[in-house]
Scaffold this active site. Structure first.
Site, short mmCIF file in Angstrom:
data_model
loop_
_atom_site.label_atom_id
_atom_site.label_comp_id
_atom_site.label_asym_id
_atom_site.label_seq_id
_atom_site.Cartn_x
_atom_site.Cartn_y
_atom_site.Cartn_z
N LYS A 235 33.39 42.13 38.38
CA LYS A 235 34.03 43.25 37.71
C LYS A 235 33.67 44.55 38.42
O LYS A 235 32.50 44.80 38.72
CB LYS A 235 33.61 43.31 36.24
CG LYS A 235 34.19 42.20 35.39
CD LYS A 235 35.69 42.35 35.21
CE LYS A 235 36.26 41.31 34.27
NZ LYS A 235 37.70 41.50 34.02
N LYS B 110 46.84 33.01 32.00
CA LYS B 110 45.97 32.66 30.88
C LYS B 110 46.81 32.02 29.79
O LYS B 110 47.85 32.57 29.38
CB LYS B 110 45.25 33.91 30.37
CG LYS B 110 44.34 34.53 31.43
CD LYS B 110 43.66 35.79 30.95
CE LYS B 110 42.75 36.36 32.06
NZ LYS B 110 42.09 37.61 31.68
#
Length: 344
Positions: A122, A229
């Site tokens: 991240k 997803k």
């Protein structure tokens, strides 16, 4: 502005929705502590229930509106009440996920992902600087060694110039791809043009799962890779249709699901004919607790493809308080109405 993608998927038309009372009959709401803060949260909440096919999960993040969250409910219904696709593999290689931690904490995070050869890092965390990202990614490279694969995820938080500058600064760490460097499809296309000569692919996540049209980014030539997803896209079969139509390499990922939700993602990944990249389905390692005695945490860099049986003792131990349970139950009822009304 169009609303986020939340159409009733073809796999679960309104006429086939199970009765709401069946959905609520075995409902559990859990609050699972996380090992480290991720997306600004330290506790992950989820609604779990059991359908004829087994345990299933509804866990859109709490800030999402009902129309966006309704796609997640469609996925839960499809997984609990629909038919499973035919898998082509029985395990899925997964990446490690490194939150926006200090560089000195990277090794301990990666230790929770044994055997993973790829790490997603991240970056662009609000309140941090590019120097923090560079140090974190460099620390990951040091732990993984020269053969490890590193992908970075900005969650759309850079503008185009910031993204170009950051990609140049991070390129020395040999990036596999950069995920969602900017928020819009046009910005992604611009960044992709600017860095194409560097050979660093651009991946799209939010531009797929939060879009009114999840295929727009592919049609615009704005990404080289799609992050897919299962929950946000309405379920496994809805996601498989998007994958087929997009015609791009994909990475199946999760949204910090419990192992029940990860089982849905693993079944999606197992049904994709070709997987060129390790998938983002190892995130149970970021949870300090789970709902099963056999969590889908990485072993030798992979997770198995199987349904997960929730443990009644763990469901009770990690049950959310009465107020949060009531909030989730009301949310399920509202989203159920959205699904029913959308196809009426």
């Amino acid at each position: 502005m169009p609303e986020p993608h939340a159409a009733v998927p073809a796999a679960m038309p309104a006429a086939d929705l199970p009765p709401l009372e069946d959905l609520l009959a075995e409902a559990h709401v859990v609050a699972l502590p996380m090992v480290t803060k991720f997306r600004g949260i330290t506790v992950r909440e989820a609604f779990l229930t059991r359908g004829p096919r087994g345990w299933t999960e509804f866990s859109p993040f709490v800030e999402y509106g009902d129309r966006e969250a309704s796609a997640w409910l469609a996925a839960a219904l499809d997984f609990g009440w629909g038919d499973d696709p035919e898998p082509v593999r029985d395990s899925v290689r997964v990446n490690a996920t490194v939150p926006s931690v200090a560089a000195g904490d990277v090794a301990s995070v990666l230790a929770r992902f044994p055997g993973c050869r790829t790490a997603k890092v991240k970056v662009a965390e609000p309140g941090q600087q590019l120097a923090d990202d560079i140090a974190r990614v460099a620390a990951v490279r040091e732990v993984l060694g020269p053969e490890g694969r590193i992908r970075v995820d900005a969650n759309g938080l850079w503008n185009v110039d910031e993204a170009e500058h950051a990609i140049h600064a991070l390129a020395a760490c040999d990036l596999e791809y950069v995920e969602q460097p900017c928020a819009t499809v046009d910005e992604l296309a611009d960044v992709r043009r600017r860095v194409k000569y560097m050979g660093i692919p651009i991946a799209a996540d939010e531009s797929v799962r939060k879009a009114a049209d999840p295929l727009a980014v592919a049609r615009a030539g704005a990404a080289d890779v799609l992050i897919v997803k299962a929950q946000p896209l309405g379920g496994i079969r809805s996601a498989l249709e998007i994958i087929s139509l997009a015609g791009l390499p994909i990475v199946v990922s999760s949204a910090i699901d419990t192992s029940v939700g990860l089982a849905m993602g693993a079944m999606l990944a197992a049904s994709v004919p070709r997987l060129d990249f390790d998938c983002g389905l190892g995130t149970a390692a970021l949870l300090a607790a789970d709902v099963t005695r056999e969590p889908l945490t990485p072993v030798d860099g992979a997770i198995p493809v199987r349904r997960v049986e929730a443990d009644e003792t763990l469901l009770a131990e990690h049950a959310a308080d009465a107020d949060r349970r009531a909030w989730w139950m009301a949310r399920v009822e509202r989203c159920y109405r959205v699904l029913a009304e959308s196809a009426a």
